[in-house]
Design a protein around this motif. Structure first.
Motif, PDB file in Angstrom:
ATOM      1  N   PRO A  96       0.809  -1.050  -0.331  1.00  0.00           N
ATOM      2  CA  PRO A  96      -0.107   0.097  -0.262  1.00  0.00           C
ATOM      3  C   PRO A  96       0.646   1.481  -0.361  1.00  0.00           C
ATOM      4  O   PRO A  96       1.862   1.060   0.694  1.00  0.00           O
ATOM      5  N   THR A  97       0.485   2.122  -0.599  1.00  0.00           N
ATOM      6  CA  THR A  97       1.603   4.105  -0.852  1.00  0.00           C
ATOM      7  C   THR A  97       0.093   5.107  -0.476  1.00  0.00           C
ATOM      8  O   THR A  97      -0.998   4.466  -0.662  1.00  0.00           O
ATOM      9  N   PRO A  98       0.554   6.236   0.388  1.00  0.00           N
ATOM     10  CA  PRO A  98      -0.309   7.417   0.356  1.00  0.00           C
ATOM     11  C   PRO A  98      -1.304   7.117  -0.587  1.00  0.00           C
ATOM     12  O   PRO A  98      -2.410   7.486  -0.272  1.00  0.00           O
ATOM     13  N   ASN A  99      -0.864   7.454  -1.352  1.00  0.00           N
ATOM     14  CA  ASN A  99      -2.021   7.680  -3.084  1.00  0.00           C
ATOM     15  C   ASN A  99      -2.681   6.783  -3.324  1.00  0.00           C
ATOM     16  O   ASN A  99      -3.528   7.457  -3.382  1.00  0.00           O
ATOM     17  N   LEU A 100      -2.541   5.478  -2.380  1.00  0.00           N
ATOM     18  CA  LEU A 100      -3.602   4.365  -2.541  1.00  0.00           C
ATOM     19  C   LEU A 100      -4.715   4.584  -1.659  1.00  0.00           C
ATOM     20  O   LEU A 100      -6.451   4.771  -1.928  1.00  0.00           O
ATOM     21  N   HIS A 101      -4.795   4.748  -0.109  1.00  0.00           N
ATOM     22  CA  HIS A 101      -5.477   5.378  -0.108  1.00  0.00           C
ATOM     23  C   HIS A 101      -6.061   6.551  -0.148  1.00  0.00           C
ATOM     24  O   HIS A 101      -7.319   6.495   0.739  1.00  0.00           O
ATOM     25  N   TYR A 102      -5.322   7.012  -0.691  1.00  0.00           N
ATOM     26  CA  TYR A 102      -5.806   8.680  -0.832  1.00  0.00           C
ATOM     27  C   TYR A 102      -7.103   8.339  -1.765  1.00  0.00           C
ATOM     28  O   TYR A 102      -8.077   9.083  -1.747  1.00  0.00           O
ATOM     29  N   LEU A 103      -7.404   8.136  -2.211  1.00  0.00           N
ATOM     30  CA  LEU A 103      -8.506   7.455  -3.818  1.00  0.00           C
ATOM     31  C   LEU A 103      -9.147   6.801  -3.553  1.00  0.00           C
ATOM     32  O   LEU A 103      -9.442   7.151  -3.702  1.00  0.00           O
ATOM     33  N   SER A 104      -8.654   5.817  -2.176  1.00  0.00           N
ATOM     34  CA  SER A 104      -9.652   4.841  -1.477  1.00  0.00           C
ATOM     35  C   SER A 104     -10.860   5.857  -0.752  1.00  0.00           C
ATOM     36  O   SER A 104     -11.889   5.530  -1.138  1.00  0.00           O
TER      37      SER A 104
ATOM     38  N   ALA B 257      -0.966   9.039   8.506  1.00  0.00           N
ATOM     39  CA  ALA B 257       0.427   7.757   9.465  1.00  0.00           C
ATOM     40  C   ALA B 257       1.446   8.049   8.521  1.00  0.00           C
ATOM     41  O   ALA B 257       2.080   7.262   9.156  1.00  0.00           O
ATOM     42  N   TYR B 258       1.301   8.012   7.370  1.00  0.00           N
ATOM     43  CA  TYR B 258       2.967   8.452   6.276  1.00  0.00           C
ATOM     44  C   TYR B 258       3.541   9.885   6.866  1.00  0.00           C
ATOM     45  O   TYR B 258       4.801   9.814   6.279  1.00  0.00           O
ATOM     46  N   ARG B 259       2.439  10.621   7.507  1.00  0.00           N
ATOM     47  CA  ARG B 259       3.555  11.518   7.939  1.00  0.00           C
ATOM     48  C   ARG B 259       5.121  12.021   8.048  1.00  0.00           C
ATOM     49  O   ARG B 259       5.275  10.756   8.883  1.00  0.00           O
ATOM     50  N   GLY B 260       6.097  12.163   7.310  1.00  0.00           N
ATOM     51  CA  GLY B 260       7.012  12.710   7.260  1.00  0.00           C
ATOM     52  C   GLY B 260       8.242  11.312   6.762  1.00  0.00           C
ATOM     53  O   GLY B 260       9.398  11.116   7.040  1.00  0.00           O
ATOM     54  N   GLN B 261       7.315  10.491   6.313  1.00  0.00           N
ATOM     55  CA  GLN B 261       7.581   9.536   5.579  1.00  0.00           C
ATOM     56  C   GLN B 261       8.026   9.584   4.308  1.00  0.00           C
ATOM     57  O   GLN B 261       7.651  10.356   3.835  1.00  0.00           O
ATOM     58  N   VAL B 262       9.843   9.377   4.106  1.00  0.00           N
ATOM     59  CA  VAL B 262       9.866   9.436   2.972  1.00  0.00           C
ATOM     60  C   VAL B 262      10.042   8.085   1.338  1.00  0.00           C
ATOM     61  O   VAL B 262      10.739   7.322   1.977  1.00  0.00           O
ATOM     62  N   LEU B 263       9.547   8.095   0.672  1.00  0.00           N
ATOM     63  CA  LEU B 263       9.384   6.858  -0.517  1.00  0.00           C
ATOM     64  C   LEU B 263       9.660   6.592  -1.307  1.00  0.00           C
ATOM     65  O   LEU B 263      10.427   7.894  -1.931  1.00  0.00           O
ATOM     66  N   VAL B 264      10.036   5.481  -2.078  1.00  0.00           N
ATOM     67  CA  VAL B 264      10.719   5.336  -3.645  1.00  0.00           C
ATOM     68  C   VAL B 264       9.542   5.798  -4.429  1.00  0.00           C
ATOM     69  O   VAL B 264       9.967   5.798  -5.438  1.00  0.00           O
ATOM     70  N   VAL B 265       8.573   6.298  -3.990  1.00  0.00           N
ATOM     71  CA  VAL B 265       7.646   6.471  -5.277  1.00  0.00           C
ATOM     72  C   VAL B 265       7.273   8.326  -4.367  1.00  0.00           C
ATOM     73  O   VAL B 265       6.715   8.631  -3.710  1.00  0.00           O
ATOM     74  N   PRO B 266       6.527   9.023  -5.255  1.00  0.00           N
ATOM     75  CA  PRO B 266       6.872  10.237  -4.859  1.00  0.00           C
ATOM     76  C   PRO B 266       5.154  10.318  -4.353  1.00  0.00           C
ATOM     77  O   PRO B 266       4.072   9.221  -4.417  1.00  0.00           O
ATOM     78  N   ILE B 267       5.234  11.120  -3.179  1.00  0.00           N
ATOM     79  CA  ILE B 267       3.247  11.081  -2.655  1.00  0.00           C
ATOM     80  C   ILE B 267       2.990  12.261  -2.800  1.00  0.00           C
ATOM     81  O   ILE B 267       3.352  13.394  -2.823  1.00  0.00           O
ATOM     82  N   GLN B 268       2.191  12.262  -3.470  1.00  0.00           N
ATOM     83  CA  GLN B 268       1.090  13.929  -3.586  1.00  0.00           C
ATOM     84  C   GLN B 268       1.538  14.546  -2.160  1.00  0.00           C
ATOM     85  O   GLN B 268       1.071  14.213  -1.525  1.00  0.00           O
ATOM     86  N   GLU B 269       1.452  16.121  -3.168  1.00  0.00           N
ATOM     87  CA  GLU B 269       1.451  16.898  -2.387  1.00  0.00           C
ATOM     88  C   GLU B 269       0.551  16.451  -1.436  1.00  0.00           C
ATOM     89  O   GLU B 269      -0.957  16.986  -1.098  1.00  0.00           O
ATOM     90  N   GLY B 270       0.875  16.993   0.142  1.00  0.00           N
ATOM     91  CA  GLY B 270      -0.448  17.360   1.056  1.00  0.00           C
ATOM     92  C   GLY B 270      -1.559  16.356   1.944  1.00  0.00           C
ATOM     93  O   GLY B 270      -1.546  16.364   2.626  1.00  0.00           O
ATOM     94  N   ILE B 271      -1.751  14.931   1.099  1.00  0.00           N
ATOM     95  CA  ILE B 271      -2.347  14.251   1.588  1.00  0.00           C
ATOM     96  C   ILE B 271      -1.437  13.431   2.403  1.00  0.00           C
ATOM     97  O   ILE B 271      -2.602  12.746   3.407  1.00  0.00           O
ATOM     98  N   THR B 272      -0.949  13.938   3.086  1.00  0.00           N
ATOM     99  CA  THR B 272       0.126  13.241   4.271  1.00  0.00           C
ATOM    100  C   THR B 272      -0.335  14.292   5.437  1.00  0.00           C
ATOM    101  O   THR B 272       0.071  14.285   6.818  1.00  0.00           O
ATOM    102  N   SER B 273      -0.969  15.206   5.406  1.00  0.00           N
ATOM    103  CA  SER B 273      -1.253  16.336   6.391  1.00  0.00           C
ATOM    104  C   SER B 273      -2.164  17.280   5.604  1.00  0.00           C
ATOM    105  O   SER B 273      -3.537  17.078   6.039  1.00  0.00           O
ATOM    106  N   TYR B 274      -2.367  17.992   5.389  1.00  0.00           N
ATOM    107  CA  TYR B 274      -4.268  18.910   5.530  1.00  0.00           C
ATOM    108  C   TYR B 274      -4.836  18.771   3.988  1.00  0.00           C
ATOM    109  O   TYR B 274      -5.899  19.137   4.740  1.00  0.00           O
ATOM    110  N   VAL B 275      -3.740  17.963   3.360  1.00  0.00           N
ATOM    111  CA  VAL B 275      -5.188  17.682   2.019  1.00  0.00           C
ATOM    112  C   VAL B 275      -6.240  16.524   3.217  1.00  0.00           C
ATOM    113  O   VAL B 275      -7.739  16.747   3.131  1.00  0.00           O
ATOM    114  N   SER B 276      -5.814  15.344   3.759  1.00  0.00           N
ATOM    115  CA  SER B 276      -6.469  14.522   4.633  1.00  0.00           C
ATOM    116  C   SER B 276      -7.321  14.884   5.313  1.00  0.00           C
ATOM    117  O   SER B 276      -8.221  14.562   5.680  1.00  0.00           O
ATOM    118  N   LEU B 277      -6.898  16.185   6.607  1.00  0.00           N
ATOM    119  CA  LEU B 277      -7.223  16.708   7.103  1.00  0.00           C
ATOM    120  C   LEU B 277      -8.673  17.310   6.719  1.00  0.00           C
ATOM    121  O   LEU B 277     -10.004  17.000   7.244  1.00  0.00           O
TER     122      LEU B 277
END
Length: 803
Positions: A639-647, A669-689
């Protein structure tokens, strides 16, 4: 006719429950004596049962712990002990994680009052079992003191939830009074202060957290006087995860929980502070390590807090308890702060590895390819020179000052004609390098402060084949979270780049490293990438070249999954190529699914392929396909943050508010993590809030939604969606002036935002300001037409015609 009864007891009353699918009968008490298979998915069951609960009512949940010794035996041996209970003759129990149940309860608006752990009892697991699990790459925090709970009892109530609770512990009555008076000067009305009772601080924290009714909890020690500025800074970000005050980029009072603010549900998931110690210092150090291991990393805010010192209540036992604490946690040496890997848990001693640079400092070669890079090259080399001993540049035909700049830094410049292949010059540079290690940079990539010294430290490790470095895209005044890429690696025989475009060194590096028992690591060395600003991208309009290279690569390697992924991602960014992009991404996804069963989890980018497929399907209105892709990916892929965000976004669009909250929370829960695939800006923070706020609006909890939107805007004032949702919230409440105020304050800083202009037009119309509404609407139409949003522009013109 709706009716209210005293209690619903499941699974015993499941017949009555099933006979009332509309939930016409409500209850003061719902007692779930066992979460069984007949209840279905726990999230759906909680949503249904909370709807049947009267305001103020209580729900009791009793369920088997997924981390229990019995569950472990089932996983490892595939069978139960002959003397263990089986649950039921006709309705087996579900085995669930505490985290999942707590998240499900919170998502449907229940307040978790208490969590009670039912002990396992005697087992035949031997001493050292926890350490042996860690030696296999696991992180068994809950096994530190023996087998975890056999089951949990969770007590919930249907109560209005406050924004937050300050839990006071420690200090005498006068000290607590000072803190209370300080807080009373600025604490909002939807916050409460609870003073924990007990002999020692640990017990006081535990009692206070159990009594708290706030969504957030701020742990403070009696006698501290936190500032209003500190409260504001912490409360804005605590909805995402744990935050703490800091001074000079260092956490105030490490090893202490005082000053920490975090969601109450996280505290309940971690469990209580141990009351087995007679010294608070030891108990809090133990709990701090548990928080670090079970929750995402604490975010620091630059506001100091002076805490009164932690007392040493029992000096004669202090050394003994400290030694016992060390012994407990030494089982998991190196585990603090994150998940373990097999390499992290039991690394081979350095002396077992051959050291090519024995008796000297390892040599680092910087290898680059260039062509007309005079704009960035000088700064790149200036910032990198302290990290390297040699600079090798392969130039593919520069006509500007690139070569002159390179040679001024002592670089060895190799000339190679460009032949539509990025890997060839990369590999040529490696072949020419004489260093023990290779550092790969592009001219527009700058090593951030402290990076050179850190690189010098990293290359001393003989057990590592290479490192992922943290690349951050810099644009204007902004920065993205970035991605991790392998750019620092050993100069081993056989290491070379592959792929004509989007060249990769990792496959050959992993093969060469595996032959020598070396592992691939990660390092917090930040590289700022400046090539993605609009100005630079306009200057480098190379779409035609890149498409030519993609087609050439696919002719040579038609079954290369990574190239199909990158080509599909490339096409979706080009105007008018959406259908081709969807076909390419679907082809790539099918190749992953049709491969060996282990392939989806072996490809770190597989989840991103699925996310892009789902996104493109949703863009053309095919939500059924989007949901099918997401379901496959969440079950079979990493799973990736982008998958959870789209779900979450899809669930929100379909009115499944609880599911949306669950997936948005997973993003946080992915806050502060950096992965080998890009994470859409803000989805580990203000976008998901903002997404969670929209879900609470669907559930009718306006006040909770308002709090979250306020937090999102405070974190990122330029996020238009949060302003639009907050404005609509006030519209729904009939407060047109507040709704307009939200929009006008946003437009003052962002006057060319078409969405804000459209919304402001509608508000002005409803207020009767027709002339102002027409002017704003006409401005909105011009902005929409400039962005080729013809359908939206036409709709806005219809609104203007009616004014």
């Amino acid at each position: 006719m709706p009716s209210t009864e005293r209690a619903l007891r499941l699974p015993a009353d499941r017949g009555a429950w099933r006979a009332d699918p509309a939930g016409d009968t409500t209850y003061d008490l719902v007692e779930v004596a066992a979460v069984t298979e007949s209840l279905g998915r726990i999230e759906d069951a909680l949503a249904d049962l909370s709807g049947r609960l009267e305001p103020g009512g209580t729900m009791l949940l009793d369920f088997d712990n997924q981390q229990s010794a019995r569950a472990l035996r089932l996983v490892v041996e595939g069978r139960s002990n002959s003397f263990e209970p089986l649950g039921s003759s006709d309705d087996p129990s579900q085995v669930l994680s505490l985290k999942r149940v707590l998240a499900g309860a919170v998502a449907v608006g229940l307040t978790v009052v208490d969590v009670l752990a039912v002990p396992e009892g005697s087992t035949d697991f031997r001493d050292g079992f926890c350490a042996s699990l860690f030696g296999q790459g696991l992180l068994p925090i809950d096994w530190l003191d023996g087998p975890p709970a056999a089951r949990y009892w969770v007590v919930c109530r249907k109560l209005p939830q406050l924004a937050g609770t300050v839990v006071l512990a420690g200090g005498d009555a006068a000290a607590r009074q000072r803190t209370t008076e300080c807080l009373a000067a600025y604490l909002p009305e939807d916050w409460e202060i609870v003073a924990g009772e007990g002999v020692l601080e640990g017990a006081q924290w535990n009692r206070g957290i159990a009594q708290a009714r706030g969504e957030l909890v701020w742990l403070l020690r009696g006698g501290s006087t936190p500032s209003q500025e500190l409260f504001a800074a912490l409360s804005v970000r605590a909805g995402i995860g744990s935050v703490a005050p800091s001074a000079d980029e260092t956490r105030c009072n490490p090893g202490d929980v005082a000053g920490l603010m975090l969601p109450r549900v996280d505290l309940l998931g971690v469990g209580p502070i141990s009351e087995n110690y007679s010294n608070t210092q030891v108990a809090l150090e133990d709990y701090s390590m548990r928080l670090d291991a079970k929750l995402p990393e604490v975010e620091l805010v630059p506001h100091a807090l002076e805490n009164p010192p932690i007392p040493v209540e029992n000096p004669t036992r202090f050394a003994v308890e400290t030694e016992a604490l060390f012994a407990r946690w030494s089982q998991l040496a190196g585990a603090r702060g994150g998940a373990a890997t097999a390499e992290d848990a039991a690394p081979r001693p350095a002396q077992e590895f051959e050291c090519p640079w024995a008796g000297r400092t390892p040599k680092v070669s910087l290898c680059m390819i260039t062509r007309n890079e005079e704009r960035f090259l000088g700064e790149c080399l200036r910032l990198a020179k302290d990290a390297v001993d040699e600079i090798v540049i392969v130039d593919t035909g520069s006509t500007d000052r690139t070569i002159e700049i390179a040679e001024s830094f002592g670089a060895r410049v190799l000339h190679r004609p460009w032949d539509d292949d990025f890997s060839a010059p990369r590999t040529a540079g490696i072949r020419a390098a004489t260093g023990d290690w290779i550092l790969i940079l592009d001219a527009d990539e700058f090593i951030a402060e402290g990076g050179c010294a850190r690189i010098r430290e990293l290359v001393e490790d003989v057990r590592v084949s290479g490192y992922h470095l943290h690349f951050v895209n810099v644009y204007g005044k902004g920065r993205t979270m970035g991605v991790m890429m392998v750019r620092l690696f050993r100069n081993l025989p056989g290491v070379e780049y592959q792929n004509i475009i989007h060249e990769q060194v990792t496959p050959s590096l992993q093969r060469a490293g595996a032959e020598r028992g070396l592992r691939l690591g990660s390092a917090n060395v930040v590289i700022d990438h400046h090539g993605y600003s609009d100005e630079v991208m306009d200057q480098r309009g190379k779409n035609e070249r890149n498409e030519r290279l993609f087609k050439k690569q696919l002719e040579l390697h038609p079954d290369d999954i990574y190239t199909h992924y990158k080509y599909g991602d490339f096409l979706r960014r080009l105007p008018g190529r959406g259908q081709e992009a969807r076909a390419e991404l679907e082809r790539c996804l099918q190749m992953i699914i049709d491969g060996p069963p282990s392939l989806p989890r072996g490809l770190p980018f597989a989840g991103e392929v699925a996310a892009l497929c789902a996104l493109e399907a949703a863009r053309i209105g095919d939500n059924a396909r989007a949901r099918a892709v997401l379901d496959i990916a969440l079950r079979r892929f990493l799973p990736t943050p982008n998958l959870h965000y789209l779900s979450a976004s899809l669930a929100l669009a379909e009115g499944r508010a609880a599911d949306a909250i669950t997936h948005f929370r997973r993003c946080l829960a992915y806050r502060g993590q950096v992965l080998v695939v890009p994470i859409q800006e803000g989805i580990t923070s203000y976008v998901s809030l903002t997404g969670i706020a929209q879900a609470w609006l669907q559930r009718g909890d306006v006040e909770r939604a308002r709090r979250l939107l306020t937090q999102a805007i405070a974190i990122e004032p330029s996020y238009e969606v949060a302003h639009l949702v907050l404005s609509r919230l006030w519209l729904q409440q009939g407060d047109l002036r507040r709704s307009l105020q939200v929009m006008t304050s946003f437009l003052a800083a962002h006057p060319d935002s078409p969405g804000a202009c459209q919304q402001t037009t509608l508000i002005l119309q409803r207020l009767g300001h027709k002339a102002e509404a027409k002017r704003m609407g006409q401005h909105a139409v011009r902005l929409l037409e400039a962005r080729a949003l013809d359908h939206e522009a036409a709709a806005m013109n219809e609104v203007l015609a009616a004014i």
